[in-house]
Design a protein around this motif. Structure first.
Motif, PDB file in Angstrom:
ATOM      1  N   THR A 105       2.043 -29.889   3.562  1.00 13.40           N
ATOM      2  CA  THR A 105       2.966 -30.502   2.939  1.00 13.40           C
ATOM      3  C   THR A 105       4.225 -29.366   2.889  1.00 13.40           C
ATOM      4  N   ALA A 109       8.678 -29.101   3.369  1.00 20.58           N
ATOM      5  CA  ALA A 109       9.524 -28.661   2.136  1.00 20.58           C
ATOM      6  C   ALA A 109      10.730 -27.759   2.777  1.00 20.58           C
ATOM      7  N   THR A 112      13.368 -26.752   0.458  1.00 17.98           N
ATOM      8  CA  THR A 112      12.747 -25.826  -0.710  1.00 17.98           C
ATOM      9  C   THR A 112      12.113 -24.474  -0.331  1.00 17.98           C
ATOM     10  N   TYR A 114      10.165 -24.118   2.121  1.00 16.67           N
ATOM     11  CA  TYR A 114       8.630 -24.174   2.313  1.00 16.67           C
ATOM     12  C   TYR A 114       7.669 -24.102   1.230  1.00 16.67           C
ATOM     13  N   PRO A 116       6.658 -26.246  -1.715  1.00 23.00           N
ATOM     14  CA  PRO A 116       6.607 -27.817  -2.022  1.00 23.00           C
ATOM     15  C   PRO A 116       6.473 -28.100  -3.509  1.00 23.00           C
ATOM     16  N   THR A 119       5.996 -31.932  -4.926  1.00 22.88           N
ATOM     17  CA  THR A 119       4.861 -32.807  -4.566  1.00 22.88           C
ATOM     18  C   THR A 119       3.638 -31.692  -4.949  1.00 22.88           C
TER      19      THR A 119
END
Length: 171
Positions: A105, A109, A112, A114, A116, A119
């Motif tokens: 995940t 991202a 941002t 990396y 996340p 989420t």
């Protein structure tokens, strides 16, 4: 596709491929001019400084804390490789998080840095920003009230797999 992206980023990072321009930095004082004093860093909690390097290792891989103790973790990137290909952050995960699933995940991202948060906010207890060479960031947080082991890691693609990780032990 995400796995291929992460693999490509890891390969580029290992090869040191990235932008070659130096990061923006304040201009050096003129010859003979006094250097400005750096503002002192104020920590609200117990201060812990961790360095990250171009070898993708944290200088501290184990932190112990009491339940509910306030901690201020400062990450310093002492590497020289550009942030694009070797950025570092420090992310503390909640108990029971599937690290590999989180990393997949995180790899998606990119906007941002990396982390996340949109989420996986419930999986992140604390995080610094993504740092380039010679940058530092501090995050202050309260250690979980439940004793246990809490993973921390660099979520930049490939860094965890090479060993940029550790554990917060709450006891």
């Amino acid at each position: 596709m995400t796995r291929y992206f992460a693999l490509i980023v890891l390969l580029l990072a290992a090869l040191g491929v990235g932008c070659t321009s130096s990061p923006e930095s304040p201009a050096a004082p003129a010859a003979g001019a006094p250097a400005a004093a750096a503002a002192p860093v104020v920590h609200d909690g117990r201060a812990i400084e961790i360095t990250g390097t171009d070898t993708m290792k944290f200088s501290v891989t184990e932190i112990t804390a009491k339940p509910g103790e306030k901690l201020s973790v400062t990450l310093v990137n002492i590497g020289t490789t550009p942030k694009f290909s070797m950025g570092h952050n420090w992310v503390l995960l909640a108990s029971g998080v599937d690290v590999m699933k989180f990393l997949l995940t995180a790899a998606e991202a990119t906007t941002t840095d990396y982390v996340p948060r949109a989420t996986a906010a419930d999986q992140i207890l604390a995080a610094t920003k993504l740092l380039g060479p010679k940058e530092r960031d501090t995050v202050t947080f309260t250690a979980p009230s439940t004793p246990g082991r809490y993973d921390f890691l660099c979520s930049f693609p490939g860094h965890y797999q090479v060993g940029m990780r550790g554990v917060l032990i709450v006891q």
